[in-house]
Scaffold this motif. Sequence first.
Motif, PDB file in Angstrom:
ATOM      1  N   UNK A   3      49.894  20.025 -21.325  1.00  0.00           N
ATOM      2  CA  UNK A   3      51.053  19.743 -22.012  1.00  0.00           C
ATOM      3  C   UNK A   3      52.553  19.944 -21.332  1.00  0.00           C
ATOM      4  N   UNK A   4      53.358  19.024 -21.301  1.00  0.00           N
ATOM      5  CA  UNK A   4      54.578  19.088 -20.680  1.00  0.00           C
ATOM      6  C   UNK A   4      55.507  19.017 -21.911  1.00  0.00           C
ATOM      7  N   UNK A   5      56.361  20.121 -22.166  1.00  0.00           N
ATOM      8  CA  UNK A   5      57.307  19.765 -23.293  1.00  0.00           C
ATOM      9  C   UNK A   5      58.872  20.200 -22.868  1.00  0.00           C
ATOM     10  N   UNK A   6      59.577  19.168 -22.906  1.00  0.00           N
ATOM     11  CA  UNK A   6      61.007  19.202 -22.488  1.00  0.00           C
ATOM     12  C   UNK A   6      61.969  19.644 -23.517  1.00  0.00           C
ATOM     13  N   UNK A   7      62.988  20.448 -23.223  1.00  0.00           N
ATOM     14  CA  UNK A   7      64.065  20.505 -24.300  1.00  0.00           C
ATOM     15  C   UNK A   7      65.275  20.927 -23.388  1.00  0.00           C
ATOM     16  N   UNK A   8      66.361  20.699 -24.348  1.00  0.00           N
ATOM     17  CA  UNK A   8      67.627  20.809 -23.682  1.00  0.00           C
ATOM     18  C   UNK A   8      68.654  19.681 -23.532  1.00  0.00           C
ATOM     19  N   UNK A   9      68.076  18.544 -23.759  1.00  0.00           N
ATOM     20  CA  UNK A   9      68.937  17.538 -23.834  1.00  0.00           C
ATOM     21  C   UNK A   9      70.100  17.467 -24.912  1.00  0.00           C
ATOM     22  N   UNK A  10      70.710  16.394 -24.891  1.00  0.00           N
ATOM     23  CA  UNK A  10      71.915  16.253 -26.059  1.00  0.00           C
ATOM     24  C   UNK A  10      72.980  15.276 -25.244  1.00  0.00           C
ATOM     25  N   UNK A  11      74.176  15.548 -26.151  1.00  0.00           N
ATOM     26  CA  UNK A  11      75.388  14.926 -25.953  1.00  0.00           C
ATOM     27  C   UNK A  11      76.293  15.859 -25.250  1.00  0.00           C
ATOM     28  N   UNK A  12      77.037  15.330 -24.096  1.00  0.00           N
ATOM     29  CA  UNK A  12      77.801  16.101 -23.541  1.00  0.00           C
ATOM     30  C   UNK A  12      79.163  15.207 -22.961  1.00  0.00           C
ATOM     31  N   UNK A  13      80.348  15.655 -22.750  1.00  0.00           N
ATOM     32  CA  UNK A  13      81.327  14.896 -22.449  1.00  0.00           C
ATOM     33  C   UNK A  13      81.356  14.836 -20.599  1.00  0.00           C
ATOM     34  N   UNK A  14      81.912  13.858 -20.131  1.00  0.00           N
ATOM     35  CA  UNK A  14      81.886  13.845 -18.590  1.00  0.00           C
ATOM     36  C   UNK A  14      82.459  14.918 -18.070  1.00  0.00           C
ATOM     37  N   UNK A  15      81.839  15.496 -16.982  1.00  0.00           N
ATOM     38  CA  UNK A  15      82.507  16.743 -16.268  1.00  0.00           C
ATOM     39  C   UNK A  15      81.577  17.830 -17.027  1.00  0.00           C
ATOM     40  N   UNK A  16      80.820  17.759 -17.946  1.00  0.00           N
ATOM     41  CA  UNK A  16      80.315  18.806 -18.588  1.00  0.00           C
ATOM     42  C   UNK A  16      78.771  19.334 -17.974  1.00  0.00           C
ATOM     43  N   UNK A  17      78.208  20.241 -18.458  1.00  0.00           N
ATOM     44  CA  UNK A  17      76.834  20.622 -17.878  1.00  0.00           C
ATOM     45  C   UNK A  17      75.705  20.737 -19.237  1.00  0.00           C
ATOM     46  N   UNK A  18      74.571  20.554 -18.670  1.00  0.00           N
ATOM     47  CA  UNK A  18      73.149  20.702 -19.444  1.00  0.00           C
ATOM     48  C   UNK A  18      72.242  21.171 -18.699  1.00  0.00           C
ATOM     49  N   UNK A  19      71.226  22.124 -19.197  1.00  0.00           N
ATOM     50  CA  UNK A  19      70.196  22.531 -18.652  1.00  0.00           C
ATOM     51  C   UNK A  19      68.881  22.223 -19.262  1.00  0.00           C
ATOM     52  N   UNK A  20      68.006  21.339 -18.470  1.00  0.00           N
ATOM     53  CA  UNK A  20      66.992  20.972 -19.183  1.00  0.00           C
ATOM     54  C   UNK A  20      65.760  21.925 -18.708  1.00  0.00           C
ATOM     55  N   UNK A  21      64.821  22.235 -19.746  1.00  0.00           N
ATOM     56  CA  UNK A  21      63.605  23.033 -19.487  1.00  0.00           C
ATOM     57  C   UNK A  21      62.336  22.202 -19.873  1.00  0.00           C
ATOM     58  N   UNK A  22      61.323  22.646 -18.914  1.00  0.00           N
ATOM     59  CA  UNK A  22      60.077  21.905 -19.085  1.00  0.00           C
ATOM     60  C   UNK A  22      59.061  22.749 -18.938  1.00  0.00           C
ATOM     61  N   UNK A  23      58.462  23.404 -20.273  1.00  0.00           N
ATOM     62  CA  UNK A  23      57.103  24.110 -20.195  1.00  0.00           C
ATOM     63  C   UNK A  23      55.906  23.685 -20.248  1.00  0.00           C
ATOM     64  N   UNK A  24      55.279  23.897 -19.247  1.00  0.00           N
ATOM     65  CA  UNK A  24      54.052  23.431 -18.795  1.00  0.00           C
ATOM     66  C   UNK A  24      52.847  24.425 -19.481  1.00  0.00           C
ATOM     67  N   UNK A  25      51.668  23.912 -19.781  1.00  0.00           N
ATOM     68  CA  UNK A  25      50.348  24.722 -20.377  1.00  0.00           C
ATOM     69  C   UNK A  25      49.219  23.754 -20.055  1.00  0.00           C
ATOM     70  N   UNK A  26      48.351  24.484 -20.134  1.00  0.00           N
ATOM     71  CA  UNK A  26      46.864  23.924 -19.586  1.00  0.00           C
ATOM     72  C   UNK A  26      46.337  23.895 -18.297  1.00  0.00           C
ATOM     73  N   UNK A  27      47.366  24.170 -17.486  1.00  0.00           N
ATOM     74  CA  UNK A  27      46.865  24.570 -15.848  1.00  0.00           C
ATOM     75  C   UNK A  27      47.973  24.833 -15.237  1.00  0.00           C
ATOM     76  N   UNK A  28      47.985  25.067 -13.946  1.00  0.00           N
ATOM     77  CA  UNK A  28      49.021  25.224 -13.141  1.00  0.00           C
ATOM     78  C   UNK A  28      49.181  24.048 -12.201  1.00  0.00           C
ATOM     79  N   UNK A  29      50.392  24.097 -11.662  1.00  0.00           N
ATOM     80  CA  UNK A  29      50.707  22.670 -10.740  1.00  0.00           C
ATOM     81  C   UNK A  29      51.306  23.221  -9.486  1.00  0.00           C
ATOM     82  N   UNK A  30      51.196  22.122  -8.420  1.00  0.00           N
ATOM     83  CA  UNK A  30      51.659  22.552  -7.295  1.00  0.00           C
ATOM     84  C   UNK A  30      52.891  21.908  -7.249  1.00  0.00           C
ATOM     85  N   UNK A  31      53.421  20.942  -7.956  1.00  0.00           N
ATOM     86  CA  UNK A  31      54.728  20.590  -7.863  1.00  0.00           C
ATOM     87  C   UNK A  31      55.322  20.048  -9.244  1.00  0.00           C
ATOM     88  N   UNK A  32      56.435  20.132  -9.651  1.00  0.00           N
ATOM     89  CA  UNK A  32      56.851  19.722 -10.906  1.00  0.00           C
ATOM     90  C   UNK A  32      58.242  18.948 -10.616  1.00  0.00           C
TER      91      UNK A  32
END
Length: 122
Positions: A3-32
């Motif tokens: 499973x890959x579960x994203x979070x952190x999206x939303x509405x922001x004004x131009x010039x602003x910032x956001x941080x997205x997260x993705x939590x992985x489960x079930x195995x480890x990965x070489x690249x994300x």
Amino acid sequence: QVQLVESGGGLVQAGGSLRLSCAASGRTFYAMGWFRQAPGKDRDFVATIGWRPGNTYYADSVKGRFTISKDNAVNTVYLQMNSLNPEDTAIYYCSARSQYGTPTYRAGYDYWGQGTQVTVSS
């Protein structure tokens, strides 16, 4: 079960910032990685990070504004997005690859999250 579960999206004004997260489960990965898809457009590469420190790649459109990082201890990848503009509006998808390599194309990834909406207002 992977499973890959994203979070952190939303509405922001131009010039602003956001941080997205993705939590992985079930195995480890070489690249994300992160891809994004705007309405009526293809799903485009944004950034990817490999197992080794510093092994990161970015799309030209986000270089200098976005930073990808990961915490191997919790199998989570992050996308820090700064200086956002309306052209960054899209659904952002987390992706993961189990084999060696850090491709910048969609077919290079085996697993995908459900996506998180990022909307940048002008």
